[in-house]
Design a protein around this motif. Structure first.
Motif, PDB file in Angstrom:
ATOM      1  N   PRO A 157     -15.012   6.729  -8.714  1.00  0.00           N
ATOM      2  CA  PRO A 157     -13.613   6.376  -8.742  1.00  0.00           C
ATOM      3  C   PRO A 157     -12.749   7.569  -9.088  1.00  0.00           C
ATOM      4  CG  PRO A 157     -14.681   5.681 -10.745  1.00  0.00           C
ATOM      5  CD  PRO A 157     -15.748   6.213  -9.849  1.00  0.00           C
ATOM      6  N   VAL A 184      -9.833  -2.014  -0.791  1.00  0.00           N
ATOM      7  CA  VAL A 184     -10.909  -2.311  -1.731  1.00  0.00           C
ATOM      8  C   VAL A 184     -11.149  -3.817  -1.772  1.00  0.00           C
ATOM      9  CG1 VAL A 184     -11.699  -2.069  -4.115  1.00  0.00           C
ATOM     10  CG2 VAL A 184     -10.269  -0.284  -3.093  1.00  0.00           C
ATOM     11  N   TYR A 236     -10.193   3.332  -2.336  1.00  0.00           N
ATOM     12  CA  TYR A 236      -9.352   3.512  -3.522  1.00  0.00           C
ATOM     13  C   TYR A 236      -8.906   4.959  -3.667  1.00  0.00           C
ATOM     14  CZ  TYR A 236      -7.781   2.941  -8.356  1.00  0.00           C
ATOM     15  OH  TYR A 236      -7.019   2.902  -9.490  1.00  0.00           O
ATOM     16  N   ARG A 245       0.837  -1.214   0.000  1.00  0.00           N
ATOM     17  CA  ARG A 245       0.000   0.000   0.000  1.00  0.00           C
ATOM     18  C   ARG A 245       0.860   1.246   0.000  1.00  0.00           C
ATOM     19  NH1 ARG A 245      -2.051   3.314   4.160  1.00  0.00           N
ATOM     20  NH2 ARG A 245      -1.338   1.858   5.742  1.00  0.00           N
ATOM     21  N   GLN A 299      -4.614  -4.700  -8.948  1.00  0.00           N
ATOM     22  CA  GLN A 299      -3.825  -3.825  -8.081  1.00  0.00           C
ATOM     23  C   GLN A 299      -4.552  -3.489  -6.785  1.00  0.00           C
ATOM     24  OE1 GLN A 299      -4.757  -3.124 -11.188  1.00  0.00           O
ATOM     25  NE2 GLN A 299      -5.891  -1.193 -11.286  1.00  0.00           N
ATOM     26  N   ALA A 300      -5.867  -3.657  -6.770  1.00  0.00           N
ATOM     27  CA  ALA A 300      -6.644  -3.355  -5.555  1.00  0.00           C
ATOM     28  C   ALA A 300      -6.919  -4.610  -4.733  1.00  0.00           C
ATOM     29  CB  ALA A 300      -7.966  -2.672  -5.924  1.00  0.00           C
ATOM     30  N   ARG A 305       0.810   4.195  -2.728  1.00  0.00           N
ATOM     31  CA  ARG A 305       0.527   5.604  -2.458  1.00  0.00           C
ATOM     32  C   ARG A 305       1.661   6.484  -2.939  1.00  0.00           C
ATOM     33  NH1 ARG A 305      -1.316   6.552   3.583  1.00  0.00           N
ATOM     34  NH2 ARG A 305      -1.235   8.675   2.788  1.00  0.00           N
ATOM     35  N   ALA A 355     -15.133   0.753  -8.674  1.00  0.00           N
ATOM     36  CA  ALA A 355     -14.441   1.695  -7.790  1.00  0.00           C
ATOM     37  C   ALA A 355     -13.088   2.075  -8.360  1.00  0.00           C
ATOM     38  CB  ALA A 355     -14.270   1.074  -6.402  1.00  0.00           C
ATOM     39  N   GLN A 356     -12.534   1.232  -9.221  1.00  0.00           N
ATOM     40  CA  GLN A 356     -11.252   1.519  -9.855  1.00  0.00           C
ATOM     41  C   GLN A 356     -11.411   2.175 -11.221  1.00  0.00           C
ATOM     42  OE1 GLN A 356      -8.404  -1.907  -9.366  1.00  0.00           O
ATOM     43  NE2 GLN A 356     -10.234  -2.928  -8.583  1.00  0.00           N
ATOM     44  N   CYS A 416     -15.655   1.073  -1.204  1.00  0.00           N
ATOM     45  CA  CYS A 416     -14.557   0.764  -2.119  1.00  0.00           C
ATOM     46  C   CYS A 416     -14.001   2.029  -2.761  1.00  0.00           C
ATOM     47  CB  CYS A 416     -15.028  -0.210  -3.195  1.00  0.00           C
ATOM     48  SG  CYS A 416     -15.303  -1.887  -2.599  1.00  0.00           S
ATOM     49  N   LYS A 449      -5.440   1.111  -1.558  1.00  0.00           N
ATOM     50  CA  LYS A 449      -6.081   0.252  -2.553  1.00  0.00           C
ATOM     51  C   LYS A 449      -6.366  -1.140  -2.015  1.00  0.00           C
ATOM     52  CE  LYS A 449      -4.099   2.623  -6.568  1.00  0.00           C
ATOM     53  NZ  LYS A 449      -3.317   2.474  -7.799  1.00  0.00           N
ATOM     54  N   HIS A 450      -5.506  -1.653  -1.133  1.00  0.00           N
ATOM     55  CA  HIS A 450      -5.705  -3.010  -0.631  1.00  0.00           C
ATOM     56  C   HIS A 450      -7.011  -3.142   0.158  1.00  0.00           C
ATOM     57  CE1 HIS A 450      -4.244  -0.987   2.909  1.00  0.00           C
ATOM     58  NE2 HIS A 450      -4.507  -2.050   3.654  1.00  0.00           N
TER      59      HIS A 450
END
Length: 658
Positions: free
Chosen positions: A111, A296, A288, A63, A425-426, A67, A363-364, A284, A293-294
């Motif tokens: 998103p 989500v 995000y 994460r 990636q999430a 970021r 959400a992404q 979510c 992201k993790h």
């Protein structure tokens, strides 16, 4: 975005930043429950990291790297000053097997824009500045002869340029003239300089109140938003419609029973599942957008486990459906409907996982993911229905078998998309934290669940009422519900597009432009309603032949379809009014208006005409038609009387506190 300092993306906010939050900010949720849950989960993961738990520490490191990469890439969605973003694709959520009168409420947080989407935002803002004569035109034209009458008429109808007013002479001068546009021989440095000043130009123009739009631009924008959504909604609806078409030729009893079973499944499973899953639209997206992201993936796991747990009591109801339904409808219909429910029970875990998975990818910003999945699943579902019902001779039981297989296939296809294409990636891996902190999520999910269930239940009541009249009426009702639900897949996506556009312009503080967009959406809604009215009325004797050859059913459907045709106009108007209320952040009024008009006006009139005056099926649908007329008029009156400047101020306050 969140009150906790752990959630803030580092970066210094520039003085003019407040004007730049048009789209994303207008959809930010200020839900304290969502913030509380996000902060609590982050705090727990911090504790696990400090205790040297390898799994959580590894997730935390991923994460942190994510970021850092977001913040370091100023062109992506984590730059310190994101600038104005007048671009957002409307959500591709489809609502399944029957029409909701009002989608899940609340301005859910969207998103964060991808790099490609941000470039589209820049292009939209640059185009608006040109149309308002603040930037020079894209192509300089040499002095030429006056345009012909035909070309002038064409420009008058289709040009998106805002007509100059007498007061334009006093408009603020152009702040920055891009060297790139005035001299094409200059290098790439000019484009960098242009991008640096575009935010400043846009913010100054908005602050001066000189940004306007035209009906031509809004019509083009809403049409582009709507076209892909209509395809997505029709594909998802085809999953249930295929079952009705597959068993319709088996007989009148089978046709009525499959609709009764579908409606029962809607009210007891599909509606609650879809309503509860709407909480992920907020959770979510907030996770995000904050760079975590993790989380989500964590919220996806938590919702899937919760929904699977709910399947246990639902399965008990479905396994005893024959005894429950036979107390309200004829026994033969109850037996077939109960057998349908028992078989599709096998597909419920897959459907629940897919509903949660849709929010995970949306959400992404991956709105096309579900469309690609449905492009594979919908034709497969039709083929399976034909194979099981007719080719292999399974008969009525073949339809729910096809549904169960398709529903199980949906999350598998979505998983393949995330794994092989985009979205992984999430995903932070399976996490024990998904078994905790359910209560805030459930509290956030319940309003959406209640909203969807309450509206779907009105149509379930009508179907049950038809079952008490007789098998022929129930079969006719199944055709009418299928037809009106199919035609609804055009105005409802239009309302989503209009809602998105109005919310964009409200977030950008462009009140006049938002009103123009709302008027265009209303006109589109009327046009679509008239189109559906003409289509249904002109084909009233052809449509029932697609489902059955029973003369009694055909005559009853043909007699009632003129009422359903008139309903199409009011249906389109109501769908648009619901969407505008969502765009204005006034969906609570829409929810109250729907419940009052359905349960206190429409249904009493339906029963009074249908049973009291013995008008039968026509009377039942007349009540619904009158209810839609009333709710649309009430909502348009509310929208007309609303203080749009106050709505903009509230949106600003909401975005500032988010």
């Amino acid at each position: 975005m969140a009150s906790s300092s752990n959630l803030d993306i580092p970066g210094k906010k520039t003085p003019g930043a407040d004007f730049g939050t048009s789209l994303v900010a207008s959809f930010k949720s200020s839900s304290p429950l969502a913030k509380e849950l996000l902060a609590r989960d982050l705090a727990e993961l911090e504790e696990y990291e400090e205790s040297d738990d390898d799994a959580y520490a590894d997730t935390r490191r991923r994460r942190s790297r994510g970021r850092a990469s977001v913040v370091s890439d100023g062109s992506d969605h984590g730059d310190e000053h994101p600038g104005p973003t007048l671009y957002r694709r409307p959500s591709g959520i489809a609502f399944g097997t029957i029409r909701p009168a009002l989608g899940p409420g609340g301005p859910v947080e969207g998103p964060i824009l991808t790099k490609a989407e941000r470039n589209q935002s820049r292009d939209a803002e640059r185009s608006l500045l040109r149309d308002n004569h603040i930037l020079p035109p894209k192509h300089h034209r040499e002095a030429q002869k006056p345009p012909s009458l035909l070309s002038a008429l064409y420009a008058r109808i289709f040009s998106t340029k805002v007509p100059r007013r007498d007061s334009d002479a006093e408009s603020p001068p152009q702040l920055v003239v891009s060297a790139l546009e005035t001299d094409p021989l200059l290098g790439g440095g000019a484009r960098v300089e242009e991008e640096e000043h575009l935010d400043e130009q846009w913010e100054a123009a908005v602050a001066a109140g000189v940004i306007r739009t035209t009906w031509q631009r809004e019509a083009k924008t809403i049409a582009i938003y709507s076209r892909s959504l209509i395809v997505t909604f029709l594909l998802q609806y085809s999953l249930s419609m295929a079952s009705i078409f597959a068993v319709a030729r088996l007989g009148t009893l089978e046709l009525g029973s499959v609709t009764l079973a579908s409606m029962t499944a809607n009210i007891t499973f599909y509606a609650p599942i879809q309503g509860l899953a709407t909480s992920l639209d907020t959770l979510c997206a907030q996770a995000y957008g904050s760079g975590n992201k993790h989380l989500v993936g964590l919220y996806l796991q938590r919702m899937v486990y919760f929904l699977w747990l709910l399947i246990i009591p639902i399965s008990l109801v479905w396994l005893n459906a024959e005894r429950i339904l036979s107390s309200m409808i004829p026994a033969d219909s109850a037996v077939l409907a109960a057998s349908y429910l028992r078989i599709i029970l096998l597909g419920t875990p897959g459907y629940a996982a897919f509903e949660a998975g849709k929010r995970f990818v949306q959400a992404q910003g991956l709105f096309s993911a579900t469309t690609y999945v449905l492009l594979v699943a919908a034709p497969t579902n039709m083929a399976l229905n034909y194979l099981f019902v007719w080719k292999l001779g399974f008969g009525f039981q073949g339809a729910p078998m096809a549904v169960a297989i398709t529903q199980t296939m949906l999350p598998c296809l979505l998983f393949l998309y995330v794994w092989k294409v985009d979205g992984s990636q999430a995903w932070g891996g399976f996490n024990k934290a998904a078994l905790r902190n359910w209560f805030p999520m459930v509290r956030l999910a319940l309003p959406g669940c209640i909203m969807v269930v309450a509206e779907w239940f009105a149509f379930e009541i009508l179907t049950l009422a038809c079952g008490r009249i007789g098998v022929t009426t129930l079969a006719a009702q199944s055709i009418l519900v299928t037809v009106t639900s199919t035609t609804f897949q055009i105005p409802f996506p239009l309302s989503v597009a209009g809602s998105t556009r109005v919310a964009n312009l409200i977030g950008a503080r462009l009140v006049d432009a938002a009103k123009t967009s709302a008027k265009v959406t209303v006109v589109f809604g009327v046009i679509v309603g008239l189109f559906n009215l003409t289509l249904v009325a002109s084909l009233r004797y052809k449509i029932p032949l697609l489902f059955t050859h029973d003369d009694k059913v055909i005559e009853l459907v043909a007699t009632t379809l003129p009422v359903c045709a008139i309903m199409q106009l009011f249906d389109g108007m109501a769908a648009v009014s619901h969407g505008l209320l969502r765009g204005l952040g006034r969906q609570e009024f829409g929810g109250i208006a729907n419940l009052v008009c359905y349960y206190l006006i429409a249904l009493p009139i339906s029963f009074g005409l249908g049973f009291g005056l013995n008008w039968g099926l026509e009377g039942l649908w007349l009540g619904v038609t009158f209810g839609l007329l009333i709710v649309s008029l009430v909502e348009y009156w509310f929208i007309w009387q609303s203080d749009w400047d106050q709505i903009v101020k509230e949106a600003d306050d909401r975005n500032t506190s988010a």
